[in-house]
Design an enzyme around this catalytic site. Structure first.
Site, PDB file in Angstrom:
ATOM      1  N   SER A  62     -11.615  -9.350   5.813  1.00 54.38           N
ATOM      2  CA  SER A  62     -10.766  -9.216   6.996  1.00 54.38           C
ATOM      3  C   SER A  62      -9.397  -9.830   6.736  1.00 54.38           C
ATOM      4  CB  SER A  62     -11.415  -9.901   8.201  1.00 54.38           C
ATOM      5  OG  SER A  62     -12.622  -9.263   8.570  1.00 54.38           O
ATOM      6  N   ALA A 156     -11.505  -4.829   9.687  1.00 54.43           N
ATOM      7  CA  ALA A 156     -11.220  -6.253   9.849  1.00 54.43           C
ATOM      8  C   ALA A 156     -11.759  -6.758  11.189  1.00 54.43           C
ATOM      9  CB  ALA A 156      -9.712  -6.500   9.774  1.00 54.43           C
ATOM     10  N   LYS A 157     -12.314  -7.951  11.167  1.00 56.84           N
ATOM     11  CA  LYS A 157     -12.749  -8.614  12.400  1.00 56.84           C
ATOM     12  C   LYS A 157     -11.616  -9.568  12.782  1.00 56.84           C
ATOM     13  CE  LYS A 157     -16.750 -11.121  14.342  1.00 56.84           C
ATOM     14  NZ  LYS A 157     -17.138 -10.132  15.366  1.00 56.84           N
ATOM     15  N   ALA A 158     -10.623  -9.017  13.455  1.00 53.62           N
ATOM     16  CA  ALA A 158      -9.379  -9.736  13.724  1.00 53.62           C
ATOM     17  C   ALA A 158      -9.304 -10.202  15.175  1.00 53.62           C
ATOM     18  CB  ALA A 158      -8.178  -8.845  13.394  1.00 53.62           C
ATOM     19  N   TYR A 162      -9.721  -8.040  19.886  1.00 53.31           N
ATOM     20  CA  TYR A 162     -10.725  -8.257  20.920  1.00 53.31           C
ATOM     21  C   TYR A 162     -10.174  -8.229  22.338  1.00 53.31           C
ATOM     22  CZ  TYR A 162     -14.481  -8.653  17.628  1.00 53.31           C
ATOM     23  OH  TYR A 162     -15.421  -8.338  16.682  1.00 53.31           O
TER      24      TYR A 162
END
Length: 304
Positions: A62, A156-158, A162
C-alpha cells in the site's frame, strides 16, 4: 473502546495517552497514509496473530502504491506488532499499524514530509456483533459508489479512501441496516464498507473479481484456501445486485468482521433468511484455524 497501556510510535513504546500527533499532521489534513487491521487470537497454546506477515506485506505494498517509503523493514514492523501485543498482555486483540506523514511540511506535495509509523493494539470483540456472527446481519445496497480502480488505485489500503466507506456505513445504519454493500462504477458488486462479499449460488461460491475496485482482503484469500481444502468451488466473477437477492447464502469477510453471515439484502431474505450450512462450515473452520485447532493451517499463526 478499551484502552491498552502502550503504543509503538516511531520505534519506541510510549504510554497510550502520550502517543499524540500535532494538529498540523499532514495525514490528518489530506488522508495520505496507509494502515492495516490485524487480529490476535488466544489459541490452545498461547496467543497468535493471524496472517501477520501477509498483513505487513500488504501494508508495504500500500505504501509503495502511494509512493511512501516506510522507514523500517518488514521484519521490524512484524517484531514491533508482536511486542505491542506482548507488552500490553493482551490475549485477544485488534492490532492497528499505520504509516502516516508528519507535520514538518504542508501542501499537496508529500515530498520531504516526515514518514512516521505507529502500532496500537486493544481488545475488540465481534465487529458486527455476536448476534451478527450467529444469526446474520441485514445489509442494504448503498447509494454511494465504490472508487474507480484508476482514480484511487484500490489495491492500497489507504486512509483517505475510507471516507467513501464511512458515508456508506453511516447511511446504512441510519436507515436501520447493519452494513452497506457498494457497487463499482459499472454497477457490479464491489464490497462492503470494510468487508469482502461472498455468495453461494447453485452450489458454487462466488466473490467479486478484484477488478471491481474491492480490496484484496487477507481474510478473503484465507476463505478461498479454506474452500479449496473443503472442496467447495469458488469463482471470482462479476456479480450483479440482483444476484445478491436470489443467492442461496451470503456472507462478508474481513479482519474485523471475520466471517459474518448476511440474512437479508434490501429487505429481501437471503435463502432461508438465516445462516446457511456452507457459511456455517466455513465459519467454523475459520475459527478452528485462528484458535489453533487445525494443524493444516498452522502457517497462518504467528505466536506472540
Amino acid at each position: 473502546m478499551e484502552k491498552s497501556e502502550k503504543i509503538w510510535l516511531d520505534g519506541k513504546l510510549v504510554p497510550w495517552h502520550e502517543a499524540n500527533v500535532h494538529v498540523l499532521t499532514h495525514t490528518l489534513h489530506y488522508g495520505f497514509g496507509v494502515f492495516e487491521g490485524i487480529r490476535c487470537y488466544r489459541t490452545k497454546k498461547k496467543s497468535a496473530i493471524f496472517r501477520l506477515p501477509e498483513h505487513i506485506d500488504r501494508l508495504f505494498n500500500s505504501a509503495k502504491i502511494l509512493g511512501i517509503e516506510v522507514p523500517y523493514s518488514k521484519q521490524e514492523i512484524v517484531d514491533a506488532a508482536l511486542k505491542v501485543v506482548s507488552v500490553n498482555k493482551l490475549e485477544e486483540c485488534y492490532v492497528r499499524p499505520i504509516v502516516f506523514l508528519g507535520h514538518n511540511k504542508m501542501g499537496l506535495n508529500p515530498k520531504g514530509v516526515d514518514v512516521r509509523v505507529a502500532i496500537a493494539a486493544w481488545p475488540w470483540g465481534a465487529y458486527l456483533g455476536d448476534d451478527g456472527l450467529n444469526k446474520g446481519i441485514r445489509v442494504r445496497v448503498s447509494s454511494f459508489t465504490r472508487h474507480h480502480v484508476n482514480i484511487t488505485m484500490t489495491r492500497a489500503k489507504a486512509c483517505g479512501y475510507y471516507i467513501n466507506s464511512i458515508m456508506a456505513k453511516a447511511e446504512a445504519v441510519r436507515d436501520g441496516y447493519d452494513e452497506a454493500i457498494l457497487l463499482d462504477v459499472n454497477g457490479y458488486v464491489s464490497e462492503g464498507s470494510g468487508e469482502n462479499v461472498f455468495i453461494l449460488s447453485k452450489g458454487v461460491l462466488h466473490t467479486p473479481s478484484l477488478s471491481c475496485a474491492n480490496l484484496d482482503g487477507i481474510t478473503r484469500g484465507a476463505v478461498m484456501e479454506i474452500c479449496k481444502s473443503l472442496k467447495i468451488e469458488v469463482q471470482e466473477s462479476f456479480l450483479t445486485r440482483d444476484e445478491l437477492y436470489i443467492a442461496d447464502e451470503m456472507f462478508l469477510t474481513g479482519t474485523a468482521a471475520e466471517i459474518t453471515p448476511v440474512r437479508e439484502v434490501d429487505n429481501r431474505p437471503v435463502g432461508s433468511g438465516r445462516k446457511g450450512k456452507v457459511t456455517d462450515l466455513i465459519q467454523k473452520t475459520f475459527f478452528d484455524i485462528v484458535r489453533g485447532h487445525n494443524p493444516k493451517f498452522k502457517k497462518w499463526l504467528t505466536e506472540v
